[in-house]
Scaffold this motif. Structure first.
Motif, short mmCIF file in Angstrom:
data_model
loop_
_atom_site.label_atom_id
_atom_site.label_comp_id
_atom_site.label_asym_id
_atom_site.label_seq_id
_atom_site.Cartn_x
_atom_site.Cartn_y
_atom_site.Cartn_z
N GLN A 35 21.03 23.56 19.71
CA GLN A 35 20.63 22.79 20.90
C GLN A 35 19.23 22.20 20.79
OE1 GLN A 35 19.85 25.63 24.27
NE2 GLN A 35 20.07 27.15 22.67
N PHE A 36 18.42 22.70 19.85
CA PHE A 36 17.03 22.22 19.73
C PHE A 36 16.89 21.10 18.69
CE2 PHE A 36 16.71 26.60 21.29
CZ PHE A 36 15.99 26.36 22.45
N ILE A 37 18.00 20.76 18.04
CA ILE A 37 17.92 19.78 16.97
C ILE A 37 18.05 18.37 17.53
CG2 ILE A 37 19.11 18.96 14.89
CD1 ILE A 37 19.43 21.98 14.22
N GLU A 38 16.93 17.62 17.48
CA GLU A 38 16.92 16.25 17.99
C GLU A 38 15.75 15.50 17.35
OE1 GLU A 38 16.50 16.93 22.19
OE2 GLU A 38 14.34 17.09 22.04
N PRO A 39 15.81 14.18 17.39
CA PRO A 39 14.74 13.40 16.78
C PRO A 39 13.38 13.79 17.36
CG PRO A 39 16.55 11.95 17.40
CD PRO A 39 16.85 13.31 17.98
N GLY A 94 19.75 10.33 11.90
CA GLY A 94 20.42 10.15 10.60
C GLY A 94 20.15 11.28 9.61
N ASP A 95 19.19 12.16 9.91
CA ASP A 95 18.91 13.28 9.01
C ASP A 95 20.05 14.28 8.99
OD1 ASP A 95 16.40 12.42 8.22
OD2 ASP A 95 15.30 13.70 9.64
N ILE A 96 20.25 14.92 7.84
CA ILE A 96 21.12 16.10 7.78
C ILE A 96 20.24 17.25 7.29
CG2 ILE A 96 23.22 14.78 7.38
CD1 ILE A 96 23.13 15.74 4.42
N LEU A 97 20.47 18.44 7.83
CA LEU A 97 19.62 19.56 7.43
C LEU A 97 20.41 20.86 7.39
CD1 LEU A 97 17.56 20.76 10.47
CD2 LEU A 97 18.79 18.63 10.59
N VAL A 118 21.30 15.05 12.85
CA VAL A 118 20.42 14.47 13.87
C VAL A 118 20.96 13.09 14.26
CG1 VAL A 118 18.04 13.88 14.47
CG2 VAL A 118 18.49 15.64 12.73
N GLY A 119 21.36 12.96 15.51
CA GLY A 119 21.87 11.66 16.00
C GLY A 119 23.08 11.20 15.21
N SER A 125 27.17 11.05 4.47
CA SER A 125 26.63 12.35 4.86
C SER A 125 27.71 13.21 5.48
CB SER A 125 25.50 12.18 5.89
OG SER A 125 24.51 11.33 5.40
N LYS A 126 28.53 12.58 6.32
CA LYS A 126 29.59 13.30 7.02
C LYS A 126 30.59 13.86 6.00
CE LYS A 126 30.43 11.59 11.17
NZ LYS A 126 30.93 10.69 12.20
N ARG A 127 30.93 13.03 5.04
CA ARG A 127 31.88 13.45 4.00
C ARG A 127 31.29 14.59 3.17
NH1 ARG A 127 33.08 10.96 -0.77
NH2 ARG A 127 34.92 12.07 -1.53
N LEU A 128 30.02 14.46 2.82
CA LEU A 128 29.35 15.50 2.04
C LEU A 128 29.41 16.84 2.77
CD1 LEU A 128 27.44 16.55 -0.23
CD2 LEU A 128 25.53 15.76 1.20
N ILE A 129 29.13 16.81 4.06
CA ILE A 129 29.12 18.05 4.84
C ILE A 129 30.52 18.65 4.93
CG2 ILE A 129 28.68 19.01 7.15
CD1 ILE A 129 26.36 16.98 7.40
#
Ligand code: MF3
Ligand code: CO
Ligand code: CO
Length: 271
Positions: A35-39, A94-97, A118-119, A125-129
């Motif tokens: 819930q804390f992950i945002e730009p 656009g970040d992935i972490l 993020v956003g 990225s989606k495919r990688l995850i």
């Protein structure tokens, strides 16, 4: 508990219960942090929130002070493969972490990591995850007495490379329980039927790191942060699993399924 002929701990019921509790705090930390992950939020702020949550559960973050590591979790952004150190860096759209948390409770260890987004993230990225998470689940489905560690690595490698991505060779999973890192090294690549045999009572992590580009990594000057050499994106998921008479139990299951990337095509798995 005792060690088998390969030097791998075979844990008893008491140990199992202890490890399970430590694992529950680790997975709940990841459930909580989503819930804390945002730009705009810094990775240091996320680390502090994880740190406070772990302490509030009478647990200790295993990474803090581990071989000089300075923080309570690892946060690895975009082309960082693993062991990213939380810092003043702000998350952006656009970040992935990956956030990797290891908890100690009553001397027992539990270790898990997940990807967060993020956003709006790109399709790649989606495919990688998705591929990375599928690879972990595939390996977990193969965990049972009589299988070998090579079987797990081979499954992961075959699936990932079949999807034109690569498996990182420079880091591996590990036995865990009464210490952070124990035998064996759990490789995410390799040959079927190779390596030690799995036995009921073993506890270890599976934590594949997958790159969209080449598998090679390098360590930055901080002596921790591992990045892809070709700057391609990297993803990782990690579970602690306990081998049972039949199959295994995933000790670091999500309790609220908040981890799977929004909009991903695959069903939200229960692990
Ligand atoms: N949690 C990581 C693992 O999965 C290890 C991190 S060690 C640290 O094994 F020192 F980098 F934190
Ligand atoms: Co681990
Ligand atoms: Co970990």
């Amino acid at each position: 508990m005792h060690k088998n002929k390969d030097g791998i701990y075979i844990y008893n019921e008491d140990a199992y219960l202890g490890i399970k509790k430590a694992c529950e705090i680790a997975s709940k930390t990841l459930d909580m942090i989503g819930q804390f992950i945002e730009p705009g939020v810094t990775t240091e702020q996320l680390d502090k929130t994880c740190h406070d949550f772990i302490l509030a559960h009478n647990s200790v973050p295993a990474t803090l002070g581990y071989r000089g590591y300075p923080k309570s979790c690892c946060i690895s952004l975009n082309h960082v493969v693993c062991h990213g150190i939380p810092s003043k860096k702000k998350l952006k759209n656009g970040d992935i972490l990956n956030i990797d948390v290891t908890c100690i409770l009553d001397g027992w260890y539990g270790d898990t990591s997940r990807m967060f987004t993020v956003g709006d993230i790109g399709l790649k990225s989606k495919r990688l995850i998705e591929i990375t998470h599928n690879a972990l689940i595939l390996a977990i489905k193969n965990v049972a007495p009589g299988k070998t560690f090579g079987d797990l690595g081979a499954e992961i490698q075959e699936y990932v490379e079949g999807n034109k991505m690569s498996v990182v060779r420079d880091f591996c999973g590990h036995g865990i329980g009464s210490e952070f890192h124990q035998a064996p090294n759990v490789l995410h690549y390799g040959a079927y039927h190779s390596g030690p045999k799995l036995e009921s009572g073993m506890c270890f992590t599976i934590e594949p790191m997958v790159n969209t580009g080449r598998p090679e990594t390098k360590i930055l000057n901080d002596n921790w942060t591992a990045v892809t050499r070709d700057k391609s994106l990297s993803a990782q998921f990690e579970h602690t699993v306990f081998v049972k008479k039949e199959g295994c139990e995933v000790l670091t299951r999500s309790h609220n399924n908040t981890f799977f990337p929004e909009g991903a095509k695959l069903r939200r798995d229960s692990v």
